[in-house]
Design an enzyme around this catalytic site. Structure first.
Site, PDB file in Angstrom:
ATOM      1  N   TYR A 188      -5.094  -7.880 -10.318  1.00 58.24           N
ATOM      2  CA  TYR A 188      -5.838  -7.111 -11.313  1.00 58.24           C
ATOM      3  C   TYR A 188      -5.998  -7.984 -12.559  1.00 58.24           C
ATOM      4  O   TYR A 188      -6.100  -9.197 -12.460  1.00 58.24           O
ATOM      5  CB  TYR A 188      -5.126  -5.769 -11.561  1.00 58.24           C
ATOM      6  CG  TYR A 188      -6.031  -4.727 -12.170  1.00 58.24           C
ATOM      7  CD1 TYR A 188      -7.235  -4.385 -11.555  1.00 58.24           C
ATOM      8  CD2 TYR A 188      -5.700  -4.111 -13.366  1.00 58.24           C
ATOM      9  CE1 TYR A 188      -8.089  -3.450 -12.114  1.00 58.24           C
ATOM     10  CE2 TYR A 188      -6.551  -3.166 -13.940  1.00 58.24           C
ATOM     11  CZ  TYR A 188      -7.747  -2.848 -13.310  1.00 58.24           C
ATOM     12  OH  TYR A 188      -8.594  -1.920 -13.870  1.00 58.24           O
ATOM     13  N   LYS A 228     -14.197   8.672  13.861  1.00 58.06           N
ATOM     14  CA  LYS A 228     -15.133   7.552  14.046  1.00 58.06           C
ATOM     15  C   LYS A 228     -14.600   6.303  13.347  1.00 58.06           C
ATOM     16  O   LYS A 228     -14.678   5.190  13.877  1.00 58.06           O
ATOM     17  CB  LYS A 228     -16.487   7.942  13.449  1.00 58.06           C
ATOM     18  CG  LYS A 228     -17.607   6.998  13.799  1.00 58.06           C
ATOM     19  CD  LYS A 228     -18.122   7.316  15.173  1.00 58.06           C
ATOM     20  CE  LYS A 228     -19.301   6.457  15.526  1.00 58.06           C
ATOM     21  NZ  LYS A 228     -20.197   7.102  16.471  1.00 58.06           N
TER      22      LYS A 228
END
Length: 751
Positions: A41, A96
């Site tokens: 970060y 899925k």
């Protein structure tokens, strides 16, 4: 329709446990120190941000965009259930997403959009474009799905693919290539009838026309009959594009002399008379789910020369979308494609067709419990063929490169295929193979602890999954009451409940046991108590007399105690050559550890026996055994009396002339790490070890439990090997699923 192989409770438990839903997010970089955080970060993250802003293509190098697909729906056409809404579709979209990961190692996130307005939907998806490498649209009703897909393809520079349309079309095309190959027909000469003018039907016909079928030879039908030129009722622009000049007005009339029938409509839409009226060697793809337009049995009754495919896994030739979308996206992502175009879809279909015409590898035949050879009952590969991952994506990638859809072409195709081969988790195919062998074995499985709800759930799952007959040892009333509490009251009629009170074999069991134990201080009264009151002993006696094919026990008592009881009936002690082997599955690797059950402190000869037992188990699991005798020392250094036996054990195997690789002694990192092995060029292992033979049972137990608790490894076992009957001992903290897995191993006679 056949009875579902699961209950509502099981389906809900599967989605609830161990955590709600079907996937989670994991970091791929260390996030432990201050330095890690400052690189992941602020401020370190600023560097790739600036580079990507200057050159957007670098997003594929510095972020997960290149392996991330969104599965997006608004829930207006969920499975065959209709409009369940965005939230109602989430379990399907999660499913899925995990299929993408399981079959092609594509990371996938499900996104459900709460709108039925195509403009709002398109806007939302388009604005998310920078996040993803591709978009998989799912379960959106026609005709909105056509509008949405077309607009997004025009507006976005990444692949947009509506799987309900094109996934079905690609697999259908692959099957059709091979069906016509077998019947000696050319696609341009065939008369083709399609029933079902929805998203999938229209996509199938469009792709087949791109592959050479002639417009005037293709008749499309819907619920109102043939779509002919001049028809006005129930028409739209997508249907009109396929209207033809014809005298036929009904499906029945259209089917006369047809070469090919493609059905994406409804159960029973096709009659035997229609099939009888078709041309010689007809091709029938009855793809309605869950029940086809006509069953293969019905079709073959009137036309033995027909080649039939359905959407179901319990018939040959399943048109299954999982053969398409994972590999289409894998290939498209790997060339940073702008789109998945028709050429890429056709390349996928042709590669699938070609694969089905090749010899099927042994492991696939073993997994399906039958020999598969190209022919009328095998025109489409099976979803668990391990070659799919390294054969289909390269074909898709090549087509993407040839048509200019690729942003970053692959230079070395051979190297690309090699990376695909090692990309997939081998444990999944191993477990799949065991499951199918168990189904073929149809073993009568004895579950010794019928008083435990987990065991009962496992027994019900075993029988309802079609694996074989479950025999539960327990009192009738007790078993029925516990099944009721578990929400499985109706299963009491299905299971066979056995106990000493209802067994006509009790006397012969007791005679057998007395013969074995009379010189071990046991009188007739002791024998009666053991055989009639101890369920572990009673279950073992059933197995010994062939009144079952396998035994599952240990869920309620410590394994050492269970082993003592089993030894009353079987010769399952260290001196009898028995050993316990535990399989650890972690991050796509499988490693067996032995002995985890029988030998307290084995000597070098015992260690050699243990290695042989573990090699047997490895081969049963479909692994080529590589044994490492492990210790805290490597090849004699540091020198220690405690490690000496590990040093000698390989020499014992030398003298026996065994047929598997082995080496030792060595530390675990040398055994498992190719880089560490390079420091010892003389050593005999050709790759990382997959069997670790450890110095003693305590080190085995510590290793397994440490991996389980700290690393989250999946543990299967201990697998009892070297006993002449199939017995598996569960751990006391096993879940119903763990117990079922042990039953599957017992059915396959692993060990």
């Amino acid at each position: 329709m056949s009875k579902p192989k699961y209950t509502r409770e099981e389906a809900l438990a599967f989605h609830l446990e161990p955590t709600p839903g079907k996937w989670e997010v994991q970091a791929t970089v260390p996030m432990t120190t201050q330095r890690d955080l400052s690189l992941a970060y602020s401020p370190g993250v600023a560097v790739p941000c600036e580079d990507i802003a200057a050159n957007p293509e670098l997003a594929y190098d510095y972020t997960n965009k290149g392996n991330l697909v969104a599965v997006i729906s608004n829930g207006t056409a969920v499975l065959g259930l209709g409009n369940l809404g965005a939230l109602g579709s989430k379990p399907v979209m999660e499913g899925k997403a995990v299929l993408f990961k399981r079959f092609a190692d594509v990371n996938s996130i499900d996104i459900e959009l709460d709108t039925e307005d195509p403009d709002e939907f398109c806007n939302a998806v388009r604005l998310m474009g920078p996040t993803f490498g591709g978009i998989n649209l799912e379960d959106i009703k026609a005709p909105e799905c056509f509008i949405i897909e077309q607009r997004l393809k025009e507006e976005m520079d990444i692949p947009v693919f509506h799987d309900d349309q094109h996934g079905t079309a690609v697999i259908c095309a692959a099957g059709l290539i091979n069906a016509l190959h077998l019947s000696g027909k050319k696609i341009e000469d065939c008369r083709i009838v399609l029933n079902g003018a929805g998203a999938a039907g229209i996509a199938c016909l469009e792709l087949i026309k791109r592959m050479g079928a002639r417009h005037e030879n293709c008749i499309m039908c819907d619920t109102k009959g043939v779509i002919y030129q001049g028809r006005t009722e129930g028409m739209n622009q997508w249907k009109s594009a396929h209207a033809v000049k014809t005298e036929a007005r009904s499906l029945e009339e259209a089917m006369t002399d047809a070469d090919v029938f493609l059905g994406v409509s409804a159960k029973g839409a096709v009659t035997q008379d229609m099939v009888a009226a078709m041309a010689d060697n007809p091709v029938i793809f009855a793809m309605a789910n869950p029940d086809p337009e006509i069953t293969p049995e019905e079709a073959h009754e009137v036309r033995p020369d027909a080649i039939v495919a359905t959407g179901r896994s319990d018939y040959p030739n399943q048109v299954n979308n999982v053969l398409g979308f994972p590999y289409l996206f894998r290939g498209a992502l790997d060339v940073h494609a702008r789109a998945i175009n028709d050429e890429m879809k056709i390349a996928c279909a042709e590669a699938l067709a070609k694969l089905a015409r090749e010899d099927v590898p042994d492991e696939v035949a073993l997994a399906y419990g039958k020999t598969l050879t190209f022919g009328r009952d095998y025109i489409i590969p099976t979803p668990f063929d391990p070659r799919l991952i390294h054969r289909i994506p390269p074909a898709v990638a090549r087509a993407g490169m040839d048509t200019g859809a690729a942003r970053r072409p692959i230079v070395d195709m051979e190297a690309y295929e090699e990376t695909l081969k090692v990309r997939m988790d081998p444990t999944a195919s191993i477990l799949r193979g065991i499951n199918t062998r168990a189904r073929a074995a149809q073993a009568r499985m004895i579950f010794a602890e019928g008083d435990d709800p987990r065991v009962l759930r496992a027994a019900v799952m075993y029988q309802r999954s079609g694996l074989g007959k479950a025999l539960v040892v327990g009192r009738d009333t007790d078993v029925k009451q516990k099944l009721e509490i578990a929400g499985l009251g109706d299963a009491a009629r299905e299971l066979e409940i056995v106990n000493a009170a209802n067994s006509r074999h009790l006397q012969s069991y007791k005679d057998f046991l007395y013969e074995r134990l009379q010189r071990k201080g046991m009188d007739r009264q002791d024998i009666h108590r053991l055989a009639a009151r101890d369920r572990h002993v009673f279950a073992a006696l059933m197995l010994a007399h062939g009144h079952g094919d396998g035994l599952i026990t240990g869920a309620t008592r410590k394994s050492a105690h269970v082993m003592e009881l089993l030894n009353h009936v079987f010769d399952a002690e260290a001196g009898d050559g028995a050993a316990g082997v535990t399989a650890l599955l972690h991050k796509g690797r499988i490693v067996l550890i032995a002995d985890t059950l029988v030998h307290e402190w084995p000597d070098e000869n015992d260690l050699a026996d243990i290695a042989e037992r573990a090699a047997d188990v490895a081969r049963h699991l479909g692994l080529e055994p590589r044994v490492a005798f492990v210790s805290f020392s490597t090849f004699g250094y540091p020198n220690s009396e405690r490690a000496e036996k590990m040093h000698i054990a390989p020499r014992v195997l030398d003298a026996r002339g065994v047929s598997f690789e082995y080496e030792g002694e060595m530390t675990v990192d040398v055994a498992l790490n190719l880089k560490a092995q390079e420091a010892y060029p003389f050593q005999r292992l050709t790759g990382p070890a997959n069997i670790l033979v450890v110095p003693a049972r305590h080190s085995a137990s510590i290793s397994v439990k440490l991996m389980q608790e700290m690393a989250g490894a999946t543990v299967i076992g201990p697998i009892l090997a070297g006993v002449d009957k199939s017995i598996q001992i569960c751990s006391t903290n096993a879940t119903a699923n763990d117990i079922l897995n042990m039953a599957i191993l017992a059915a396959c006679k692993v060990g």
